[in-house]
Design a protein around this motif. Structure first.
Motif, PDB file in Angstrom:
ATOM      1  N   UNK A  26       0.841  -1.213   0.000  1.00 33.19           N
ATOM      2  CA  UNK A  26       0.000   0.000   0.000  1.00 33.19           C
ATOM      3  C   UNK A  26       0.868   1.252   0.000  1.00 33.19           C
ATOM      4  N   UNK A  27       1.891   1.200   0.838  1.00 36.00           N
ATOM      5  CA  UNK A  27       2.805   2.342   0.992  1.00 36.00           C
ATOM      6  C   UNK A  27       3.503   2.654  -0.336  1.00 36.00           C
ATOM      7  N   UNK A  28       4.002   1.598  -0.982  1.00 32.07           N
ATOM      8  CA  UNK A  28       4.714   1.794  -2.249  1.00 32.07           C
ATOM      9  C   UNK A  28       3.741   2.293  -3.317  1.00 32.07           C
ATOM     10  N   UNK A  29       2.552   1.675  -3.389  1.00 30.11           N
ATOM     11  CA  UNK A  29       1.581   2.072  -4.421  1.00 30.11           C
ATOM     12  C   UNK A  29       1.170   3.522  -4.219  1.00 30.11           C
ATOM     13  N   UNK A  30       0.860   3.872  -2.974  1.00 25.33           N
ATOM     14  CA  UNK A  30       0.380   5.243  -2.759  1.00 25.33           C
ATOM     15  C   UNK A  30       1.470   6.260  -3.091  1.00 25.33           C
ATOM     16  N   UNK A  31       2.744   5.897  -2.752  1.00 19.79           N
ATOM     17  CA  UNK A  31       3.843   6.816  -3.063  1.00 19.79           C
ATOM     18  C   UNK A  31       3.995   6.984  -4.574  1.00 19.79           C
TER      19      UNK A  31
END
Ligand code: HEM
Length: 275
Positions: free
Chosen positions: A146-151
């Motif tokens: 989630x963190x990577x996608x949102x970034x």
């Protein structure tokens, strides 16, 4: 009396704070490099080293090494970048942070593939996702994804929007910084908890009764888990203490929750009384 943020939050550190800060960072570095060396030593010396699908027992060995490399070594360094690179401009720190974060991605992907292989390609196959460790692992990997996608999504849109209206995106991007930072720390702590359960499981599977006899390998496994506990304490302290934040030029003022308001700095935001 309003607190002056340079005095109380971030910005220049006093000599004693600097000394404590660099000692803690040094300790964290010893633990991160030490843990990576120890996990490599453990799988090579005690667990037979690495192989690909021709030997799934050895293929499993990629799992702990790459998970530690991705979640602890790269992610840990990515989070420390904003605290460590106080001298250079924010863009340099941002690029380094993103680079380290992206380095964690292939490690975590390969670590996940190898552990599933080590279950599915065995005869008879071992069921997937039955253990407490695997459940924690799925949550940790999910948060990281989630963190990577949102970034990536926010970074992509901000880049294009920035070309036409920089001011319009500043507020939006700044508002996401605390969310991103908080989720980063949560993911890191969860990864540590997951890894500790992984070590326990592996110790019981592989050493059985020898574990309670504290054979040499048991010491090596326990030392890795103890390093993880040490890192959780150190990193929690370094990342949460606003005393160690980068210099705090306000970059955005976000909506007041009441008559007071918060000023957001590059890494932290804090309460300021009426001006
Ligand atoms: C910190 C990051 C880690 C994550 C996110 C993680 C995630 C996972 C996941 C999702 C599985 C389930 C695979 C399946 O069911 O087929 C698994 C299995 C396993 N992991 Fe990890 N792992 C981590 C670290 C470790 C470490 C450091 C060890 C130490 C040896 C370890 C040992 C194991 C073992 C023995 C299994 C197989 C048994 C089981 O399914 O619980 N893991 N891991």
């Amino acid at each position: 009396m309003g607190r002056t943020h340079r005095d109380s939050y971030g910005g220049e550190m006093s000599t004693s704070s600097s000394l404590i800060f660099y000692c803690l960072v040094f300790l964290a570095e010893i633990l991160m490099f030490g843990l990576l060396s120890l996990v490599l030593f453990w799988v090579v010396y005690y667990r037979g080293g690495f192989a690909w699908r021709e030997d799934v027992t050895k293929e499993f060995n990629y799992h702990p090494v790459l998970m530690i490399c991705g979640f602890v070594f790269f992610m840990g360094h990515a989070m420390l970048v904003y605290r460590l690179f106080r001298c250079c401009n924010k863009l340099t720190a941002k690029i380094l942070h993103t680079f380290l974060y992206l380095m964690a991605v292939p490690c975590i992907v390969v670590a996940t593939i190898t552990v599933f292989d080590s279950h599915n390609l065995r005869s008879p196959p071992i069921p997937n996702l039955y253990s407490l460790h695997s459940w924690l692992g799925v949550i940790t990997i999910g948060l990281f994804a989630l963190q990577v996608t949102h970034t990536l999504v926010v970074g992509f849109f901000s880049f294009w929007l920035l070309l036409c209206c920089e001011q319009g995106t500043v507020r939006f991007r700044s508002g996401l910084v605390p969310v991103h930072a908080t989720f980063g720390i949560i993911t890191f702590m969860l990864a540590i908890a997951t890894a500790v359960t992984g070590y326990t499981e592996k110790a019981f599977f592989s050493l059985s009764a020898d574990y309670s006899m504290m054979v040499d390998e048991a010491w090596v496994i326990n030392a890795q888990a103890a390093s993880l506990a040490g890192l959780a304490i150190l990193m929690g302290f370094l990342l949460y203490s606003s005393r160690y934040a980068r210099s705090s030029h306000p970059v955005a003022i976000i909506d007041p929750p009441s008559s007071s308001h918060y000023v957001m700095t590059q890494k932290t935001y804090y309460y300021r009384e009426h001006e």
